[in-house]
Structure formats: C-alpha cells, structure tokens
Motif scaffolding. Sequence first.
Motif, short mmCIF file in Angstrom:
data_model
loop_
_atom_site.label_atom_id
_atom_site.label_comp_id
_atom_site.label_asym_id
_atom_site.label_seq_id
_atom_site.Cartn_x
_atom_site.Cartn_y
_atom_site.Cartn_z
N VAL A 102 0.84 -1.20 0.00
CA VAL A 102 0.00 0.00 0.00
C VAL A 102 0.87 1.25 0.00
CG1 VAL A 102 -1.68 1.32 1.32
CG2 VAL A 102 -1.94 -1.16 1.09
N ARG A 103 1.89 1.27 0.85
CA ARG A 103 2.77 2.44 0.92
C ARG A 103 3.52 2.66 -0.40
NH1 ARG A 103 5.69 1.78 6.89
NH2 ARG A 103 3.86 2.37 8.14
N LEU A 104 3.97 1.59 -1.00
CA LEU A 104 4.69 1.71 -2.27
C LEU A 104 3.77 2.25 -3.36
CD1 LEU A 104 7.26 1.32 -3.87
CD2 LEU A 104 6.66 -1.07 -4.20
N LEU A 105 2.53 1.75 -3.43
CA LEU A 105 1.57 2.26 -4.41
C LEU A 105 1.30 3.73 -4.17
CD1 LEU A 105 -1.04 -0.66 -4.61
CD2 LEU A 105 0.67 -0.05 -6.31
N ASP A 106 1.12 4.12 -2.91
CA ASP A 106 0.87 5.53 -2.58
C ASP A 106 2.05 6.40 -3.00
OD1 ASP A 106 -1.60 4.96 -1.55
OD2 ASP A 106 -0.94 4.87 0.54
N SER A 107 3.27 5.90 -2.84
CA SER A 107 4.45 6.67 -3.21
C SER A 107 4.51 6.88 -4.72
CB SER A 107 5.71 5.95 -2.72
OG SER A 107 6.87 6.70 -3.03
N LEU A 108 4.24 5.82 -5.49
CA LEU A 108 4.25 5.94 -6.95
C LEU A 108 3.14 6.85 -7.44
CD1 LEU A 108 4.93 2.20 -7.91
CD2 LEU A 108 6.59 4.08 -7.88
N ILE A 109 1.96 6.76 -6.80
CA ILE A 109 0.83 7.62 -7.18
C ILE A 109 1.17 9.09 -6.90
CG2 ILE A 109 -1.54 8.25 -6.58
CD1 ILE A 109 -2.07 5.24 -6.14
N ALA A 110 1.74 9.34 -5.73
CA ALA A 110 2.10 10.73 -5.37
C ALA A 110 3.12 11.30 -6.34
CB ALA A 110 2.64 10.76 -3.94
N TYR A 111 4.07 10.48 -6.75
CA TYR A 111 5.07 10.96 -7.70
C TYR A 111 4.42 11.36 -9.03
CZ TYR A 111 8.97 11.02 -10.96
OH TYR A 111 9.87 11.41 -11.93
N SER B 151 10.65 12.91 -19.01
CA SER B 151 11.91 13.05 -18.29
C SER B 151 12.29 11.72 -17.66
CB SER B 151 11.79 14.11 -17.19
OG SER B 151 10.96 13.64 -16.14
N VAL B 152 13.55 11.64 -17.23
CA VAL B 152 14.02 10.47 -16.48
C VAL B 152 13.46 10.55 -15.07
CG1 VAL B 152 16.06 9.31 -15.56
CG2 VAL B 152 16.12 10.32 -17.85
N ALA B 153 12.96 9.42 -14.57
CA ALA B 153 12.46 9.34 -13.19
C ALA B 153 13.54 8.73 -12.32
CB ALA B 153 11.18 8.50 -13.15
N GLN B 154 13.95 9.47 -11.29
CA GLN B 154 14.98 8.98 -10.39
C GLN B 154 14.40 7.97 -9.41
OE1 GLN B 154 18.09 9.65 -10.92
NE2 GLN B 154 17.65 11.16 -12.53
N PHE B 155 15.15 6.91 -9.16
CA PHE B 155 14.69 5.85 -8.27
C PHE B 155 14.34 6.40 -6.88
CE2 PHE B 155 15.60 2.62 -5.03
CZ PHE B 155 14.77 1.59 -5.46
N GLY B 156 15.17 7.30 -6.38
CA GLY B 156 14.93 7.86 -5.06
C GLY B 156 13.62 8.62 -4.98
N ASP B 157 13.26 9.33 -6.05
CA ASP B 157 11.99 10.06 -6.06
C ASP B 157 10.79 9.12 -6.07
OD1 ASP B 157 13.47 12.37 -6.14
OD2 ASP B 157 13.37 12.57 -8.33
N LEU B 158 10.93 7.97 -6.73
CA LEU B 158 9.84 7.00 -6.75
C LEU B 158 9.62 6.38 -5.37
CD1 LEU B 158 10.62 5.09 -10.09
CD2 LEU B 158 9.10 7.03 -9.76
N MET B 159 10.66 6.33 -4.58
CA MET B 159 10.60 5.68 -3.27
C MET B 159 10.58 6.70 -2.14
SD MET B 159 10.77 2.42 -4.10
CE MET B 159 11.33 1.55 -2.65
N ALA B 160 10.04 7.91 -2.40
CA ALA B 160 10.09 9.00 -1.42
C ALA B 160 8.90 9.02 -0.49
CB ALA B 160 10.21 10.33 -2.16
N GLY B 161 7.98 8.09 -0.61
CA GLY B 161 6.80 8.08 0.24
C GLY B 161 7.13 7.77 1.69
N ASN B 162 6.15 7.93 2.55
CA ASN B 162 6.31 7.72 3.99
C ASN B 162 6.72 6.27 4.30
OD1 ASN B 162 6.23 8.06 6.78
ND2 ASN B 162 4.02 7.62 6.89
N GLY B 163 7.95 6.10 4.78
CA GLY B 163 8.43 4.79 5.17
C GLY B 163 8.82 3.88 4.03
N VAL B 164 8.71 4.35 2.78
CA VAL B 164 8.98 3.49 1.63
C VAL B 164 10.47 3.19 1.50
CG1 VAL B 164 8.79 3.29 -0.89
CG2 VAL B 164 6.94 4.31 0.43
N ASP B 165 11.31 4.15 1.91
CA ASP B 165 12.75 3.93 1.80
C ASP B 165 13.25 2.83 2.72
OD1 ASP B 165 12.16 5.40 4.04
OD2 ASP B 165 14.03 6.56 3.98
N GLN B 166 12.41 2.39 3.67
CA GLN B 166 12.78 1.30 4.57
C GLN B 166 12.36 -0.07 4.05
OE1 GLN B 166 14.63 2.01 7.32
NE2 GLN B 166 14.57 4.11 6.51
N ILE B 167 11.67 -0.10 2.90
CA ILE B 167 11.18 -1.37 2.36
C ILE B 167 12.32 -2.11 1.66
CG2 ILE B 167 9.63 -2.41 0.65
CD1 ILE B 167 7.68 -0.14 1.14
#
Length: 914
Positions: A464-473, A486-502
């Motif tokens: 759910v968090r990962l989907l929310d992060s991609l949707i927000a981006y 444009s090029v999408a940076q991996f870090g920007d795709l994973m910028a959602g709440n707690g997603v960087d810990q997945i």
Amino acid sequence: MAPEMLADDRVREFYHPYQPYDIQKQFMAAVYHCIEDGKYELMLTMARHEHSMCVRIMLAKRILRSASRNTLLNTFCVARGGKSLSLICGSLTWLLDHKRQAFEVCVVEGDTDEEPEWMHEHVQQEKRRIALQKQEELSTRLAAIRAKEKKVKERHEAGAPPPKRRKVTEAGSAKSENNENIQFVLDDYESDSGFVETPEKGGIVDNGLSAETQALMKRLGMPISGTGGGEELEPRDELKILFCSRTHSQLTQFVGELRRLKLPPVVLPDHTAVKETMADMLYEEVKHLSLGSRKNLCINPKVTKLGSTTAINERCLEIQQPGTSADHKCRYLPSKETESLVHSFRDHALAKIRDIEDLGILGKRFGICPYYASRSAIKPSEVVTLPYPLLLQKSAREALDISLKDHVVIFDEAHNLIDAITGIYSISVSLSQLERSRAQLRMYLQKFRNSLKGKNRVYVTQVVRLLDSLIAYLVSKRTHGQAYDSVAQFGDLMAGNGVDQINLYKLMHYLQKSKLARKVDGYVMLAQQEELAQEGQDGRRRRTGALASDTIRGMPVLTHIQGFIHALTNPSAEGRFFCTCDDAGLEVELKYTLLDPSQHFEEVVAEARAVILAGGTMSPMEDYISHLLPSVPPSRIMTLSCDHVIPASNLFVNPIVQTKSSQYFDFTFTQRKSPTMICNLGDTLVRLLPHIPDGVVVFFPSYAYLESVRSIWQTSRTSVCTTSTIWDRMQNIKPIFVEPRSTAQPSSAVGADVLSAYSATVCASSSHQGALLLSVIGGKLSEGINFSDHLGRCVIVIGLPYPNPHSAEWKAKMEYVEGKAVAQGRQRGVASREYAENVCMRAVNQAIGRAVRHKGDWAALLLVDRRYSGERIISKLPAWIKKSLPRIAPESCTLGVVERGLKEFFERKGTISE
C-alpha cells in the motif's frame, strides 16, 4: 566472394525438396559447418525458383572450458529473405548426421580387446537390433496415427458423417459464499526469517501451477519448471533445433516449409533389398512441436473469451487454486484419469508436423489442455517452433522446462531481436492503473482485513505504501496543456512515507510466494461480476467506475503492477525509469526501459551449441556485435556481405537531394514540417509517377508525419496547376491508399485490409496505371510484406526515420551507448552517432527490401533526402543496393537527372518484361 565448398559438401545430400542451385548448396553447407565446428565463415547469394536470398553471415566463436570437454560455441547470423527452407535443410542434415554418428558410437561403446572378435560382432549386432527395434516401435506407433488421420480425412472428403462424440459437461454446483471466497484468503506467511535470495533477472519465477497440479504432472512424467517427473519416467531430451520468430504467423510459414522435407531414418535398415523395394517409404516425419502461450492454446471458452493475454493467464492460474469450486475448475486440465489422453496427445502432436492451430484442434478432439499437454512432447521432439518471449524470457523457459544446453537455436526475423529483448524486459504503468490497483487492494482489505496476521499484515502494508508513493510521484508530475518527458529517479519514486525502509527483494519474494496480486485480482473480478449480475443490464450501463471497467474487461491490474515492482529491483546499469505525460495532462505514465539486452541474451548464447540469427536485412551489423555479443572477443567475430541474386541492371537506385528549384530536401526532425518543402515533395511525386508503371510504395518516417503531409497535400495547389490540389493531381495519376494507424483493430487486420485493396487495384489495372500506397517505416507494411513484381515497381523513402532526439528515453539510450563506448576506450560522440545511424538505416533497409523479392524481379529505389548523398549513410546500405548506385555527386542527385534515368529504366525493363 564466397569461399569454395569442401569436397564432402559437394556430395553431401541436404534433402532439399527441389534441385538446389550451387549457391543454395553453399549456404546449407555454411549452416552445417557453423553448427558442427565453426571452421568456416561463408558469405552467399542464393535463389530458389521464385524466391531469392542475399545472405550476410556473422560467425562468432568462443571456447568454453569445462572439466569434461571443450564446447565450441558458434553464433551464425544470416540476413535477407527466402532463407527458411535452406536453413531447415542445412540444420536438419547436421542433426541427422550427428544422431547417426552418436548411434554408431553407442553401438561400439564398451567393447574391449579382451573379448574375441565374434563376441564383439554379436554384442554390436544385439545393440543395433535393440536400437532399431525401439526406433521401429516409435515409427510404427506414429505411422498408425498418421494412417488413421488419413482415413478420417478421406471419409470427411467423401461426405461421410463425423462420428458422434460424447458430450463433456461440467460437474459440481456453486458453493456457499464463504467457501467461494476462501480461495482468496492469504495463507499464513512466516518464512521470511534469514536470508532471502534476490529474484532472478529473467523475471518472476513462477510456474503458475497449484500443488495438486504439480503433483499430478509429476506422476504423468510431464516437466514442471525444472522439476522432472522422476528418473524412471523422465524422457530423454533429444538433441533439437529450437526455431523462434516474432509472430505465430511467421512460425506457421516455417512449419509449411518444414512439411516439404523428406528425411531418411537416423538408422537405415541393414538389408539392401528393403532399401530397393521400399525406397519411397525410407523416410520419417521430423518430430516437430509448436509451442505457444495460453492465449494461443487455451481451449476453455470461459477463459479465452477474456481476450487479454494477462487476463487469460491469471484466470487459468486462478481456477487451479485449492478451494476453487467444481463448476469453476477447468475440465481440460490433465488429471490422473486422463493420463492416457496426455500420452495420446503427445504421440499425435509428434506424428505429424502441426502448427499452433492444429494443436488447439487436437486438444479439443481429446478434451485435454494443449498448453499443458504439449509439455510432455518437448523432450522427445527434434524441432520446436516457438515465439520469441517463450525462449528469450528465462521465467518462460523455466515454466516450460525448456533446456538450451547443447541445442541449436535459430532466431528468424532477427533484425528485431534487440528490440524484442528490450520489449520483453521493459514495462510501463499509468497513474490510472496505479489508482485502480490501490482501489482494488482497498476493496480486498475491507473483505479480508480480519484474516491478515503477522507477516501478511506487514507486507500488505508495504505494498500500500509503495503504491501511494508511486501515485504521489505521478500526481506531482501531471501537467496541463503541455507534454512532459523526463528520467524518473529511483529515489523520487521511493520517497513516500516509510517506503525507503522497504526491502524490495523481500517484498518481491513475498509477492511471489503469497500470490497476493493473483488473489486480489481474482476476488475483485468475482465480486464485480456478482454485483453486476444483481444490478442487471441497466445497472451495468450506468456503472462507469474505473474499478468496474478494468476488472470486468478481464484486465487484472495489481498483477501488472507487480511486474513493475519487480523492475524496481533491477540493477541501475541495465535500465532507466521514465515519466511521461500527454498534452492534455490526463494520462501520466511511468516506464522502465531495458538499455542493456546483452545480459539476457548471454544466457541463451552461453548454453546453446549454436545460435543462428536469421533476418531480412540485418545490415548494419555492428550493433549485434556490440550490444548482443560484447563478451565475444573481436578477434573471434567476422562479418561478410554479398550481392543479391538479381543483376545490377534490374535495379535503379538514386538519391534525390534537390527539388526542381534547386532547394535541398532536408527531412531532419526540426526542418521536415516546412510546408514549402512538403509541397515540393508533392510536386516531385507528380513529376515522377507518370514514368512508373504499376505499384508504387512511399515510406514516411512516422504516422504523425504522414498525416501532416497528407493534410498539406489535400489543401495545397501544385506550382503547375493552380486549380487542383497536389493530392488530386496524384490521385489522377494513380489511386492512393494510406496505411492507417488504428488502435481499434488488430494491426494485422488493418494492414491486411489496406494491402488487399491496394493489391486488387494494381492487379486489375490493365494499362499498368497501378496504385500509390503511402506507408510508414517500421509500420505494419514495412516488414514481412512482399511487394514483388507489379505490387512494387518503385519504393520511395522520404527522409531518415531517426527516433525523436528530444525524448528522455532516446537521450538515456545515447548516454548508455556513449558510456559503454568510453569504458571500452572509444572516442566520445562517435558511438552514439553510429548507433543512431544504424538503427535508422536498418529500418530503411527493411523497407526498401520489400520490392525485389526473386531472381527475375526488378524495381526502382528512390531515397529522398540530402543526407542520402553522404558517404556515411550510403555505406550502411546493403551491398546489393550499393552496387546499383551511380557515382554520388550533386549533379547525379537532381530531380531532372533522376527523372530521365527513371524513364529510361522503365522503358528498357518494359520492353524486356513484355
């Protein structure tokens, strides 16, 4: 100039169904020696009756050391049409000889000098007798099947009624709602402790079979994703030829050529009398098998009606899951009770050379699933035909248990191979798909939230968090009134709440093991079907929610999203992520594009004995070496070129670089929309068309540009006649047909309609007026279509079809090519330019190769752009075309010179042809 053939090649029988030309014999010998040991690299030009071939060969060799033996790896590339039959003859002759030699070795194996001579002879005779008996048993069984089918066919042709068949009905009744939904509940997941292996690069490894189905197939001796059916039941994997092509229609053509061959048995009878009295029977059918996807082989009408490949795959897997009610299970799935049907299907599949449609008919006749039952015929087969994805994708090979070890792999239409690999391992998702996926998951959680415990709750929350992060981006990138790329940076795709810990690797492992996406998609589809059934027809028409439209049409969304999540685990060196938005700002999309196809192709090259790339026009060849075979040392690679079978006088080739007013034709991306130049192009065609008999095909760089040109021609007047538009003037010379860009119909249907109308008009023209076909390079009519004889007396190419230089995806590709070249010590800037030109010219060469298709054919090729007068571009044309080019100079590329030369060419050819 082709090397001389060896003496044994002059006497070797290649079993060609016709009397082959010498050049064909040389080509078949080249194939034979490439597979055998790679000692010879031959370049050939050949023709067979009405077909022609201009061949380019690339032979790459590498010694792979192992503890037991040395394996010689050969990669053999051929290019330009009409090659299938000779490829078959050369490769199957090698296969026959190899098996015959292996048989002789087996007969004498184990003999020692300690035994007397009579004992040696007795043992060898006994081994030969046993081997012949096994061969005779199989041949007799398959011959009986062929004889029976022949009688059935004769009865049908005689008008006899077909035998009555037992009606198969589905048993069982619907269960209660609780039992119906229990199949969608997640099993407890507590296996995440310790190290979790990284998913395979090749894709999600999932054979898609329930435990019950796997156990059943194991008992039947059918392969299951790398697991055998037991030592005593596992059939021997016969040495085979694996033939791949892009489409099933191309594979069907190959099967038709394969049917022409008559090969002798591997082991001939000992008695000369038998050979003399039964000479016409001393051949056996090649044990051939066609493989395809579920969409091509499924015979369950409730599944096939879904249409979408993804929907069919998921429904097939869904109805195999434990707890599925009896009335939802597939009655065609192999079972213990249908073991004999599986064996019968296998024997019938191998008894005759059948295409993919024949296997579907065979499955319906026996009432057994041809997709699963055909697996039992893979190992005993000698030739297997299959589409690109089933062999290039590692997960697909594992699911079918296809081994490449020491087999021969042939890729037809190999000029598309790089794009095919890139397409297989690239994936895109839109904002609307992500939002629908999130809505489906929410719907599922509302139903089963209380049953989620432990690791299930943790990982579902992560999804759910990962989907929310991609949707927000994507929401943040949505624009209004202007396109975005444009090029999408991996870090920007994973910028959602707690997603960087997945931990994405552990998450992918969970998704594979738990089958969360499959359960969510299955439940939502079932729930929507039940709801719509209650609402009735009126309710269905009123319902416009995104959730309903996506699930009822059989397009499971979360399963597709899972594929994109897998792409997030890929190494950054292999590919890039991109974000695009259309002009209206309504559809925003994320896309993962593979940039380096060599890693995935290396898996094929490393295992196979020989890899043969056969295509139309594969020149320029440099990209295949650099981007498919970078691990092969340059010293072990050789490329050769050759002439076409037609004489140079049968081809008129000329660039047109200037208009009649001495203005240059410049169709570069920034200049080609000039209305003045487009009108000058129309004037040029109006002047040239009256000198060209029959059919003329004009290729444009893109569909969008074709529409722009068409619009201007339909509203602008010619400089000669102010009362008629350019379009009207051309229409008066030749009826005009335009290749449409349609998404409403399958591409093949659209192309077939236009091609049929164009062909009928050309053939019906008694005065050689013919017709004009406006088409697109890289479109539906630029590959695989023969505009031979009257259908293509002239091919005109407008501009060079370079990709959009401003797109983020193309820029990233150029950066990747440059980075790779610099790492190899090459000069910066040269590699990207060469790659762009090679991509462009391969497309051009494919298009212009549509016209001259056989030994007696003749045509004119006109290249309209100032860049065609440059040496660098001209050098990338095939050798047989360059041979007919005049000396390139400004004075030889003007419209007046070309018009006179064109008129003289057709007057001369018209006199000869009439």
